[in-house]
Each structure stands twice: as C-alpha cells, then as structure tokens.
Motif scaffolding. Structure first.
Motif, PDB file in Angstrom:
ATOM      1  N   TYR A   1       0.847  -1.205   0.000  1.00 11.11           N
ATOM      2  CA  TYR A   1       0.000   0.000   0.000  1.00 11.11           C
ATOM      3  C   TYR A   1       0.881   1.253   0.000  1.00 11.11           C
ATOM      4  O   TYR A   1       0.647   2.192  -0.754  1.00 11.11           O
ATOM      5  CB  TYR A   1      -0.905  -0.022   1.236  1.00 11.11           C
ATOM      6  CG  TYR A   1      -1.795   1.183   1.402  1.00 11.11           C
ATOM      7  CD1 TYR A   1      -3.036   1.240   0.778  1.00 11.11           C
ATOM      8  CD2 TYR A   1      -1.407   2.260   2.196  1.00 11.11           C
ATOM      9  CE1 TYR A   1      -3.871   2.335   0.927  1.00 11.11           C
ATOM     10  CE2 TYR A   1      -2.230   3.367   2.355  1.00 11.11           C
ATOM     11  CZ  TYR A   1      -3.463   3.393   1.725  1.00 11.11           C
ATOM     12  OH  TYR A   1      -4.281   4.497   1.875  1.00 11.11           O
ATOM     13  N   HIS A   2       1.917   1.254   0.848  1.00 12.89           N
ATOM     14  CA  HIS A   2       2.816   2.423   0.870  1.00 12.89           C
ATOM     15  C   HIS A   2       3.628   2.503  -0.418  1.00 12.89           C
ATOM     16  O   HIS A   2       3.857   3.590  -0.948  1.00 12.89           O
ATOM     17  CB  HIS A   2       3.757   2.337   2.069  1.00 12.89           C
ATOM     18  CG  HIS A   2       3.047   2.462   3.387  1.00 12.89           C
ATOM     19  ND1 HIS A   2       2.153   3.477   3.653  1.00 12.89           N
ATOM     20  CD2 HIS A   2       3.097   1.705   4.509  1.00 12.89           C
ATOM     21  CE1 HIS A   2       1.677   3.335   4.884  1.00 12.89           C
ATOM     22  NE2 HIS A   2       2.228   2.262   5.425  1.00 12.89           N
TER      23      HIS A   2
ATOM     24  N   GLU B   1       2.768   1.585  -3.312  1.00 12.87           N
ATOM     25  CA  GLU B   1       1.908   2.005  -4.426  1.00 12.87           C
ATOM     26  C   GLU B   1       1.978   3.507  -4.653  1.00 12.87           C
ATOM     27  O   GLU B   1       1.924   3.995  -5.773  1.00 12.87           O
ATOM     28  CB  GLU B   1       0.440   1.649  -4.117  1.00 12.87           C
ATOM     29  CG  GLU B   1       0.105   0.202  -4.323  1.00 12.87           C
ATOM     30  CD  GLU B   1      -1.077  -0.238  -3.463  1.00 12.87           C
ATOM     31  OE1 GLU B   1      -1.890   0.623  -3.063  1.00 12.87           O
ATOM     32  OE2 GLU B   1      -1.183  -1.445  -3.186  1.00 12.87           O
ATOM     33  N   SER B   2       2.066   4.261  -3.579  1.00 11.75           N
ATOM     34  CA  SER B   2       2.093   5.719  -3.728  1.00 11.75           C
ATOM     35  C   SER B   2       3.528   6.236  -3.713  1.00 11.75           C
ATOM     36  O   SER B   2       3.757   7.432  -3.578  1.00 11.75           O
ATOM     37  CB  SER B   2       1.255   6.367  -2.627  1.00 11.75           C
ATOM     38  OG  SER B   2       1.660   5.899  -1.367  1.00 11.75           O
TER      39      SER B   2
ATOM     40  N   ALA C   1       3.584  -2.899  -7.531  1.00 16.75           N
ATOM     41  CA  ALA C   1       2.878  -2.763  -6.243  1.00 16.75           C
ATOM     42  C   ALA C   1       1.410  -2.442  -6.477  1.00 16.75           C
ATOM     43  O   ALA C   1       0.531  -2.926  -5.767  1.00 16.75           O
ATOM     44  CB  ALA C   1       3.540  -1.685  -5.397  1.00 16.75           C
TER      45      ALA C   1
ATOM     46  N   SER D   1      -5.195  -5.324  -2.489  1.00 19.51           N
ATOM     47  CA  SER D   1      -5.444  -4.921  -1.106  1.00 19.51           C
ATOM     48  C   SER D   1      -6.535  -5.794  -0.467  1.00 19.51           C
ATOM     49  O   SER D   1      -7.391  -5.299   0.267  1.00 19.51           O
ATOM     50  CB  SER D   1      -5.841  -3.442  -1.050  1.00 19.51           C
ATOM     51  OG  SER D   1      -5.827  -2.984   0.278  1.00 19.51           O
TER      52      SER D   1
ATOM     53  N   GLN E   1      -4.124   0.650  -9.786  1.00 16.94           N
ATOM     54  CA  GLN E   1      -4.843  -0.305  -8.957  1.00 16.94           C
ATOM     55  C   GLN E   1      -6.256  -0.521  -9.483  1.00 16.94           C
ATOM     56  O   GLN E   1      -6.571  -1.578  -9.958  1.00 16.94           O
ATOM     57  CB  GLN E   1      -4.865   0.130  -7.499  1.00 16.94           C
ATOM     58  CG  GLN E   1      -5.186  -1.016  -6.562  1.00 16.94           C
ATOM     59  CD  GLN E   1      -4.778  -0.691  -5.157  1.00 16.94           C
ATOM     60  OE1 GLN E   1      -5.054   0.389  -4.671  1.00 16.94           O
ATOM     61  NE2 GLN E   1      -4.110  -1.611  -4.500  1.00 16.94           N
TER      62      GLN E   1
ATOM     63  N   ARG F   1      -6.838   7.162  -4.605  1.00 18.79           N
ATOM     64  CA  ARG F   1      -5.841   8.061  -4.019  1.00 18.79           C
ATOM     65  C   ARG F   1      -4.625   8.231  -4.919  1.00 18.79           C
ATOM     66  O   ARG F   1      -3.845   9.144  -4.751  1.00 18.79           O
ATOM     67  CB  ARG F   1      -5.401   7.520  -2.651  1.00 18.79           C
ATOM     68  CG  ARG F   1      -4.613   6.228  -2.760  1.00 18.79           C
ATOM     69  CD  ARG F   1      -4.388   5.542  -1.440  1.00 18.79           C
ATOM     70  NE  ARG F   1      -3.694   4.297  -1.677  1.00 18.79           N
ATOM     71  CZ  ARG F   1      -2.398   4.101  -1.429  1.00 18.79           C
ATOM     72  NH1 ARG F   1      -1.678   5.053  -0.896  1.00 18.79           N
ATOM     73  NH2 ARG F   1      -1.836   2.951  -1.701  1.00 18.79           N
ATOM     74  N   LEU F   2      -4.451   7.295  -5.877  1.00 15.62           N
ATOM     75  CA  LEU F   2      -3.274   7.356  -6.733  1.00 15.62           C
ATOM     76  C   LEU F   2      -3.477   8.262  -7.947  1.00 15.62           C
ATOM     77  O   LEU F   2      -2.537   8.544  -8.673  1.00 15.62           O
ATOM     78  CB  LEU F   2      -2.896   5.942  -7.195  1.00 15.62           C
ATOM     79  CG  LEU F   2      -2.616   4.937  -6.077  1.00 15.62           C
ATOM     80  CD1 LEU F   2      -2.449   3.539  -6.642  1.00 15.62           C
ATOM     81  CD2 LEU F   2      -1.377   5.335  -5.288  1.00 15.62           C
TER      82      LEU F   2
END
Lengths: 542, 329
Positions: free
Chosen positions: A53-54, A56-57, A480, A485, B10, B19-20
């Motif tokens: 999750y981290h 990914e950004s 990622a 998720s 995603q 959020r991306l």
C-alpha cells in the motif's frame, strides 16, 4: 401560540434529516480488516498488503519500515525467499500474482542504498545470549534490540549469516547485500562473537550473566550414507562443498559431477558446479522429478543452465570410475521402489546432498535438552525444556527455510521479551482470511501492455539470478499497484459513492470511513461494491 | 469523448475515488465537500438506483455551475420520496409542479433568468421515465425544438414505480409489470412497442444527448459536466435499476446497471447535434441472461428461450449499431 399560517404551510419547512431512515434496517454494514492470503502464508509474518500500500504511492521508506516491523532482511528475502505469498495471491485468479518478491527486493536495496536505519528500543537492562548467527539468530537479536534488550550472539563460523552465507551461492545471494543487512543489525548494538563455539549453554549463560538464551544453531551437518565403493571416485558432502566455495577453498568439483539428492542444496551444488567450468552435471534423485523437494523455479533454472536431472535412480555402487544406478519405480502412495534393473554411468566426483542434521554437540553437557528425532522440541512460545532457554530455526521441528527461520526469530524474541517481563501474553486473534469470493474484482483494471512485458521478465527472474537487473522505480510502483489490497480498505471511495442514502462519512486521507447508522437503510450496496471485501453485513439486534 | 478511462492505478477510474490519481481525475462523489444535493433521510427504498443517480447527476451539475442551479421536478418517485410535506431532502432550489410539465416549468425558469440577466444561474429539469417519455413528452419535445437553455435529466427505471410498477414506454420487452403480467402467449411487455427517447432527442438536433449509468460514475459525471458547459436544450438519460419494480436485491443495484452495460442491452453514448460522438465500450462482455437472471420481472423469460433470444438479439443489435466492443482495451 395561535397558528396564523394559511392552509398547506401550517408546518415549518424541515430537512429530511428529521427522518431517521436507519430504523428501517435489519442488517447493518460494518467495516473490518480481513487477513489477505499473502500475509496469512508469510512465515515471517510480514504485513505485505500494508507495505505494498505504501509502495503504491511511492512511499518507499514507509513501505520498508513496515517490512522491518517483522523482518529485518528485505534485501535477502527479496532474493532467496520462496515467496509462498505469491502462490497464495488472489490476483492469480485474475491474471498473475503480484510480484511481491521483486518489490521487496527493490525496497531492501533502496534501504541499503539510502542507508535507512532502525533505532533500538529503550534499554531494559536485560541481557540475552543467542547461539548461532544465522537468519533465526539475527532476526531474534534484531527484535530483542527493538524491545531494548542487550544481545550477544555466539557464532562458531568466521562470518555471520549461517546457511544464507554458507549454503546459498553468490549468484543467488550477493554477499554485499547480506553483509549490509547484517551490519545494520550490528549497528543497533547487537554484539556478534565470531569463531566462538558454545559447548555448554547453562555455563555460558551463568558466566556472563545472561537472563535468557535463544538457540539457533541450525542443521549444518550434512547427511552421509555409505555407498559400496572401490574408492575410485572422490565422494563429497553438499553443504561442505558450498561452504568451501564460500571460503574460496580449492574445490574437488571437476569433470562429470554427480549430485545425489533432490533438495535445494543439491540444486545449489549442481548450479555452482556448472559455474565452475565442470564438464557436465547430473542430479540423481530416487523419486520422480515432480516429487523433488527443491523449489520448482530453481529446478527449472538449473535445467536451463544445463543441469541434467536423472530421476528414479538410486546409487548403489561406485566402481572403476563409474556409478552403478538402480532404476526405481513410483508405486502407490508416491513412494519409489527398486526394480532390480541396473545401469552404469561415468563420473568424476559424487556429491551427496541428502539433507542436514543438527549438531548434537551443544547439548552434550545439558541434561534437560535432548534431541528428539534429530531436532529439539520447543513449546508454543518456542521455549525448550529449560525455563528461559528458547530455540528456533532449522534445529526445531518445522519445515526448514530462511523465511521460517526469520519468523522463528521474531516469535522467539517476542516470547523472550514477555518471559523477561514476567508472563506470556495471549496472542491476538487472527482475522478471517479473505477469499476472492468476498471481493468485487471487476474494479481491478488490467495492467497496460507497455508495462506487462517488462514486469513479466522481472517476475520470472528476480530474486533468482543476479544477472537480472533490479526492478526500476517505475516498475516497482506499477507492480505494487497490481495489489488488490484484499480484505483491507484502500480508500477507493466506493462505499462513500454508491450509498443512495448518503449514509457514509468520508473521514479524510488515511482515516477511512464511518457509517451514519441514523440513515443507513441496510441495502448492502457498499458491501457488494467494495472491491477488496472490507465491509460485511451483520444482523441488527432487534 | 467525455471520459477517458484511466487504467492500472490499482483500480484506475473504475472506482469512485482513487488516491493514486491526480485530483483532476477524481470524481465529485469522491470529494469530502460534495454538495450532497439529495441528502440522507429521503424515503426511497433500500438500494434505490434513482436516488443514487440523482445525487450523482445533481452534485456534478452543482460542481459544474459553482452551485448556481435550479431544478424543476416532474411527479414521480423522485419527487415523492424526497419531499413529503413539510420535509425536503433537496439542498438546492427545487420546484415541483405537475407530472407532465417539468420541461415547460424549467423553460419558464430559464426564460425568467434570462429576463433578469442572471446568466450564471443554470436550470435542470428532471423526472422518471414515465414523466419524461410518456406524460411529459409533449413539453419535452417542445423544449427540444425551441432549444431552451435547460438540461433535462431522465432517470430511467423502465416503469411507473411510484404508482405500483405499471408499464411505461421505456419498459423493455418481456418485462413483467402490473399492467403487463406474464400470462398468455406473449408474457410480459410487448417487444415491438416503446420509445427510444435518446434517439428521438437526437432527431431534434439539440446540442447534446447522452445516456449514462449509475455504475459508470466517471462517465456520468463527465457527461453532466460537458452538458453544463453547453447552452440550449440538452438531454441525459441515466439508467437507474429499481429493486422494487424489478424484483432485484437492493444490494445489486449498481451491479445490475453494470451488467446492463456489459451485455450491451443499455448502450452508453454521447451525441452532439444529432450525431453520435462517443460510445462507452463494453469491458467484459456478458450474455443478457447474466443481467436478466437477477430480476424477478424477467423470471418467466429465463424459462422462455424465444423471449430470451429476442432480448439477446436486442443486445447484439446495440453492440453492432453503436460499436460497443473493442477500442479501449
């Protein structure tokens, strides 16, 4: 007060919020975290979903710190772990599993390159001794330092790292990465006494005033079976060969190398022999090829490199520079039986790689510790028969691999910490594992064609052979982002959006959501449209 | 094209938020300060597609007009469940007059605003398919041909749901309603009747016509935003499943809307001045029975191969006519 309003507007205008439609509900939606299958299968107990999750950004340090909560060896694991997480990955049912291992390797290397550190915990004043600086011992030491305990490791070899150093060849595990991750643990204040073999645990513990001990001496004695021989060929032991290569000792591997055994050590020996310019390498296994205990990827890679697998044969005699092999057949139940048919093959050297045993020397002087069936029994808390003496890694009853050893180290460290504080804690109950049927996978978009081919190559080869380049930053982030998720909210806003009753409150970045139960009618659309299965309906108490 | 799908982050633009994604690529519905024009406490059934579609559309219009918006509402579910006297679930200036005159009322408001010189205030008329395709059709056609500066949004749930699920001219062939019972040799609604109002709207050569769905939020919002960037008569028809009238699970509303799109039974497109300018491609093609089997109104169709293949043929015709396959992937 007298009502002076004309007909039809006798009531004050009111908003619909006066009407609490939540009273219609018979089932209520609740947010929950389910356990993703990757986390569920990770022997080191990593929270993979969370660190992806981290990642990914692009928050790589945060991602790395998340791994470090459970595993101090991301760069090592990103290479040598057999990644059961990827086998369990729910994404497999859509296209291919997320390349967790390759992202872990990327994060581990980022940490080494950027010299990211972890601080030890506040000093507890307690001292713990560890015997064996393999993965289990080092992992235990790391977690004990996080808890503030003073740690000394006694290691009989000249270098720390255990089987990762002495059993896994460099082409799979570059030593500078291994050294860097061990060095980081030493920098946290872990003392490693090299070339120091412990003969009596109790005496050593008392002499230096240790409060607890963790034993992780591994299983380093190679099994050796007597084969009828006229001594015309040298006969070696797999682990010794690998250790010799690590220590740059002259090797007896030459000509036609025959490796006997089907495990990972056998494959490592065979692939090393290929790299040392021998004329040919055969791996002889008693079972059929699909029953070989070695990891399938490694067998395939070995075959690609030119290793020949000779399945369903046992070595019965060494004679006149040749091996006599007896043919075997697989019988019911998957076992193999001799057939009485023989053949001979030429050979220059035979290496036995038939498994390893625990060195019983450590226990010679301690009555309460005894090996049972070659391993040391421990209880649920990883504590041995002696109060305050814990054990883990290859020497205790369990499957043997590096990731399991790291997990043992962590678990033992937590137990030791609790034991030092007076009592063992109850384990938190694990969340329910999320099945893909609880998810709405329609939402996960496919990887674009431009990215996929690059990743396919990396996914196939990373963590395997250093000839393959590292995952670059873009690819790491993209890989990622293939994570679904599973079971854990990733704030896609679907519940917030699809509620026809505006009964979901968005709490803001990282804070997730809340239901307005005053208005939620219990339609269940949020559950249905949650991609990752992080909401469920529960019957309302009436 | 109104909305270009962003992939691979995603969930890309398939989910409400992400959020991306860049802020520009996120929906109005994903923002914490969306206007919630249709607020909690309204009395629509569990899982109401129309309540959802109306909030999606009006919130998007509010954002596009900087909250300078007036709405005229036809009689129907949307009016009844939002404004039982003296409550209102609307948080915008909103007026209800009659079943059949929403388009005319909106035209009047637009004319008044023009006279007053209030150029920034925009007008929407909205109603269900009954108030639009049947009862309000004369006023609607008049609004189109005069090219009045109104966006008309029809929430299409394919029947008169408010009065007890009677057939409208938007009810699809085979569907059971209170007035088209599954009896006799031709059970359910007739196949050769009904109106295609988006096509009729296009025939008026108005500036903008679009169909949208509650399962394609990015697409829906982009269409509303585009409509509000234009002047003159505009028409958007939003597909809104009705759990009560269709006999479907309330939780399945968005899913049903998705299956209608993915089977080709409800094509999503945009047209300007009578010409189609974009279509929303099918992502994962499904057969119509996937869509029909979740609805009790089609229960008899599932046992009737002739009717089933007639519906499949409709979907196949749409796929062919609008070019719903290929392209984006």
């Amino acid at each position: 007060m007298k009502n002076t309003k004309p007909y039809a507007i006798t009531l004050d205008v009111g908003g619909s919020l006066l009407n609490k439609t939540g009273s219609w509900r018979t089932d209520r939606p609740v947010y929950l975290d389910r356990l993703p299958p990757c986390n569920s299968t990770c022997p080191a107990g990593e929270n993979i979903q969370q660190w992806l999750y981290h990642a990914e950004s692009g928050e790589y340090k945060k991602a790395w710190l998340e791994i470090m909560k459970n595993n101090p060896f991301p760069a090592v694991m990103g290479r040598v772990c057999y990644h059961s997480c990827e086998s369990a990955c729910n994404r497999t049912q859509l296209d291919e599993p997320v390349g967790i291992n390759s992202v872990e390797r990327f994060l581990g290397d980022q940490a080494i390159n950027n010299q990211w550190k972890v601080k030890p915990g506040k000093s507890s004043g307690k001292k713990v001794m560890i015997v064996g600086a393999g993965m289990a011992g080092l992992s235990c030491a790391y977690h004990l330092r996080l808890a503030g305990h003073d740690v000394t490791i006694f290691e009989s070899s000249p270098k720390p790292g255990g089987m990762v150093r002495y059993g896994i060849p460099k082409y799979r595990m570059p030593r500078e990465k291994l050294n860097a991750e061990i060095h980081r643990i030493e920098e946290m204040g872990v003392k490693i006494e090299l070339n120091t073999k412990v003969f009596n645990i109790a005496a050593t513990k008392e002499k230096y005033g240790f409060d607890a001990a963790f034993l992780s001496i591994g299983a380093q004695n190679g099994q050796y079976i007597e084969i009828k021989s006229d001594q015309s060929l040298p006969s070696l032991v797999g682990v010794d060969v690998l250790q010799g290569i690590e220590e740059d000792k002259p090797s007896d591997l030459h000509g036609q190398v025959i490796v006997y055994g089907g495990g990972n050590t056998a494959i490592d020996v065979a692939r090393s022999a290929i790299r040392m310019g021998t004329q040919g390498v055969k791996v002889v296994v008693r079972n059929s090829r699909d029953k070989m205990p070695a990891h399938l990827d490694e067998i395939n890679e070995a075959v690609q490199e030119g290793v020949e697998i000779v399945a369903l044969r046992s070595i019965v005699e060494i004679s006149d520079g040749h091996l006599v092999l007896e043919k075997m057949v697989t019988v019911e139940g998957g076992k193999s039986q001799p057939t009485g048919e023989f053949e001979t093959i030429p050979a220059s050297v035979v290496v036995q790689a038939l498994g390893q045993n625990v060195d019983p020397g450590l226990f010679a002087d301690v009555d309460q510790l005894e090996l049972d069936d070659g391993v040391l029994d421990v209880d649920f808390h990883m504590m041995s028969g002696i109060e305050g003496v814990f054990a883990g890694g290859d020497m205790v009853p369990s499957d043997r691999n590096v990731t399991i050893a790291i997990g043992h180290g962590k678990k033992a460290a937590r137990s030791i910490d609790q034991w030092l504080k007076g009592e063992f804690q109850q384990m938190d109950e694990k969340h329910e594992v999320v099945d893909i049927s609880m998810m709405n996978t329609w939402y996960y978009s496919d990887a674009p064609r431009t990215i996929r081919p690059i990743l396919d190559v990396v996914r196939r080869q990373s963590g395997f052979a250093e000839v393959v380049g590292d995952l670059d930053e873009d690819s790491a982030a993209f890989e990622a982002r293939r994570c679904m998720s599973c079971g854990n909210c990733f704030e896609c806003d679907n519940c917030y959006g699809v509620c026809p009753d505006n009964a979901v409150i968005k709490l803001g970045n990282g804070k997730r959501f809340e239901f307005k139960y005053d208005y939620c009618k219990g339609c269940g659309m949020c559950v249905e449209e949650c991609p990752c299965g992080a909401i469920k309906m529960e019957p309302e108490e009436i | 094209m109104a909305h270009q799908q962003v992939k691979f982050y995603q969930t890309g633009t398939l989910t409400v938020g992400n959020r991306l994604l860049d802020e520009d690529n996120r929906t109005v519905q994903a923002t914490m300060d969306r206007s919630n024009s249709l607020d909690s406490g309204h009395r629509a059934c569990q899982g109401c597609g129309e309540a959802l579609g109306a909030r999606y559309a009006i919130d998007a219009a509010m954002r596009a007009t900087d909250n300078q918006l007036i709405a005229a509402n036809a009689t129907g579910c949307l009016e009844v469940f939002t404004t039982p006297y003296p409550e209102s679930a609307w948080r915008i200036p909103w007026i209800h007059s009659l079943f059949g005159n929403a388009a005319a009322v909106a035209t009047g408001i637009a004319a008044a605003l023009k006279v007053k010189g209030k150029k920034e205030v925009r007008v929407i008329a909205q109603g269900g398919d009954g108030g639009t395709t049947d009862i309000g059709f004369g006023c609607l056609s008049g609004m189109f041909e005069r090219n009045d500066d109104v966006l008309y949004i029809c929430y299409d749930n394919q029947g008169y749901m408010n009065t007890g699920v009677q057939r409208s001219s938007a009810t699809p062939g085979g569907a059971r309603t209170a007035t088209t019972m599954p009896v006799g040799p031709q059970p359910g609604a007739d196949f050769d009747k009904g109106k295609n109002v988006p096509s009729i709207a296009m025939a008026h050569n108005i500036p903008y016509v679009a169909t949208a769905s509650v399962d394609r939020l990015h697409d829906l919002e982009a269409k509303v935003k585009k409509a509000m960037s234009m002047h003159g008569a505009r028409y958007i028809q939003v597909f809104v499943p009705c759990p009560l009238g269709w006999g479907s699970q309330p939780a399945k509303t968005v899913n049903l809307a998705r299956l209608a799109i993915e089977s080709g039974i409800y094509p999503l497109f945009e047209a300007e001045h009578g010409e189609i300018t974009s279509v929303t491609k099918i992502r994962n093609l499904v057969q119509v029975d996937e869509y029909l089997k979740h609805q009790r109104r089609f229960a008899h169709v599932m046992k009737n191969p002739e009717q089933l293949s007639a519906i499949q043929a409709t979907a196949d015709r749409n796929i062919q006519k609008y070019g719903l396959l290929g392209g984006q992937e």
